[in-house]
Write a protein that holds these residues in place. Structure first.
Motif, short mmCIF file in Angstrom:
data_model
loop_
_atom_site.label_atom_id
_atom_site.label_comp_id
_atom_site.label_asym_id
_atom_site.label_seq_id
_atom_site.Cartn_x
_atom_site.Cartn_y
_atom_site.Cartn_z
N ILE A 238 19.10 -13.23 -7.66
CA ILE A 238 20.49 -12.82 -7.79
C ILE A 238 20.52 -11.32 -7.95
O ILE A 238 19.81 -10.76 -8.77
CB ILE A 238 21.16 -13.50 -9.00
N SER B 277 22.53 -16.72 -20.36
CA SER B 277 21.28 -17.25 -19.85
C SER B 277 20.11 -16.45 -20.41
O SER B 277 20.28 -15.30 -20.83
CB SER B 277 21.27 -17.18 -18.32
N GLU C 29 24.86 -11.37 -12.89
CA GLU C 29 25.79 -12.00 -11.95
C GLU C 29 27.17 -12.16 -12.59
O GLU C 29 28.20 -11.89 -11.95
CB GLU C 29 25.24 -13.37 -11.53
N VAL D 288 20.90 -13.64 -14.04
CA VAL D 288 22.07 -14.51 -14.11
C VAL D 288 23.17 -13.85 -14.93
O VAL D 288 24.36 -13.90 -14.57
CB VAL D 288 21.69 -15.89 -14.70
N ASP E 286 16.89 -18.16 -8.21
CA ASP E 286 16.29 -17.11 -9.01
C ASP E 286 16.66 -15.72 -8.51
O ASP E 286 16.62 -14.76 -9.26
CB ASP E 286 14.76 -17.22 -9.00
N SER F 69 27.90 -25.35 -9.84
CA SER F 69 27.46 -24.26 -10.69
C SER F 69 28.08 -22.97 -10.18
O SER F 69 28.12 -22.72 -8.97
CB SER F 69 25.93 -24.15 -10.67
N ASP G 227 21.73 -20.41 -12.03
CA ASP G 227 20.86 -20.42 -13.20
C ASP G 227 20.03 -21.70 -13.24
O ASP G 227 20.50 -22.74 -13.71
CB ASP G 227 21.70 -20.28 -14.48
N THR H 191 26.89 -20.02 -11.13
CA THR H 191 25.75 -19.11 -10.97
C THR H 191 24.55 -19.91 -10.51
O THR H 191 24.56 -21.14 -10.52
CB THR H 191 25.41 -18.39 -12.28
N ASP I 51 17.88 -15.65 -18.39
CA ASP I 51 17.54 -14.90 -17.19
C ASP I 51 18.48 -13.70 -17.06
O ASP I 51 19.69 -13.88 -16.86
CB ASP I 51 17.67 -15.81 -15.96
#
Length: 325
Positions: free
Chosen positions: A279, A152, A160, A157, A277, A72, A76, A74, A154
């Motif tokens: 980031i 995402s 990021e 993320v 979680d 991955s 996420d 990121t 989130d």
């Protein structure tokens, strides 16, 4: 013998992505054969082999300590899945199983270098017939990049990915007009929004650069959105770069994550659940300041406002649905 490396993928129904994952696992087996260390891989959802089968096979062969590395870019958890939770369930099934969890792959300087290689390939002039009229020369200052992440739910993320765009611009694309950020789904702007921003900033050529590991359905959606936008903007030279893909450079990053976790500098057990979680978010002020300096004070904000107004009038891009301009 060192503990085996367990590569963890999210899973996809797309056979292209599954096949490339399998080739990458094979590449790492060849690379780590001299350590010696076994390499296995599995998916949390959707595709085969499932992660549970890969772990069962390793335990059956006498391996009770594995180094798990998520494939991955990121952290996420919403997209990749609850890796610590999944591995905890596997520990219930196999009480002797222990694991160390490696960090996600990005943003590693070597990942940025791989993105720069894909960008260079896309920037290369395309061959043409001798009888064709020479195309108008487009300078680097008239060339922009749209770096496209998955997107995402989130915000951290998404921040990021935005941070990666900024790092990439400063370290590998400083001669270009701008490096903008876009997302395939779940978040704005989509690929058309990123392309429109570049056009309004004065770009004559825009290169869509996927921040994606392997080919498959996500890459196809990125290209579809870019081509749909290009169909209505024929004067803009839009090019689509390839994904990072199965390559030695990516294998180097994964092996480093493996060695980190093996040395105890990966993700400590207390941090495993929340590591995906937490980031760091990056504010837009520095990027906006540079844009304002280059195109006139306040112009960047005005363009952002106009584009945001148009984007909000469009439906939010959803997974599996390509935006059409």
């Amino acid at each position: 013998m060192k503990p085996p490396l367990l590569l963890i993928g999210h899973g996809t129904h797309d056979e292209t992505g599954v096949a490339e994952f399998g080739r990458f696992v094979h590449r790492l087996r060849c690379r780590l054969d001299g350590l010696p260390a076994e390499v296995s891989g599995g998916f949390i959802t959707k595709a085969r082999p499932p992660l549970s089968d890969s772990i069962s096979s390793l335990v059956t062969r006498g391996h009770h300590h594995v180094i798990a590395v998520p494939l991955s870019l990121t952290g996420d958890r919403h997209a990749l899945g609850d890796i610590p939770g999944t591995l905890a369930l596997e520990q219930e099934r196999h009480p002797t199983l222990e694991y160390d969890l490696g960090r996600p792959l990005g943003p590693d300087p070597r990942v940025l270098e791989l993105l720069a290689e894909r960008l260079a390939d896309a920037r290369a002039e395309m061959p043409r017939f001798v009888t064709e009229e020479a195309p108008e020369e487009i300078t680097p200052a008239e060339t922009a990049v749209v770096l496209v992440g998955h997107g995402s739910t989130d915000p951290a993320v998404n921040a990021e990915v935005h941070r990666v765009s900024r790092l990439f611009w400063e370290t590998h694309a400083g001669d270009l007009l701008t490096v903008e950020t876009a997302y395939v789904s779940h978040s704005r702007p989509g690929v058309p929004g990123g392309l429109e921003r570049c056009r309004r900033l004065g770009a004559k050529r825009v290169i869509v650069l996927p921040y994606v590991l392997f080919a498959g359905a996500v890459l196809e959606r990125i290209w579809a959105q870019a081509l749909a936008y290009g169909a209505n903007h024929e004067g803009l030279d839009i090019r689509c770069a390839e994904v990072i893909g199965d390559c030695e450079g990516l294998a180097d990053v994964v092996i480093d994550r493996y060695e980190e976790a093996l040395a105890g500098v990966g993700l400590p057990s207390a941090d495993r659940r929340n590591a995906f979680d937490e980031i760091e978010t990056v504010p837009d002020t520095e990027i906006d300041a540079k844009l304002d300096t280059e195109i006139g004070a306040g112009a960047g904000s005005k363009i952002d406002h106009e584009i945001e107004t148009e984007i909000r009038s469009e439906p939010m891009p959803r997974p599996g649905v390509a935006s059409v301009v």
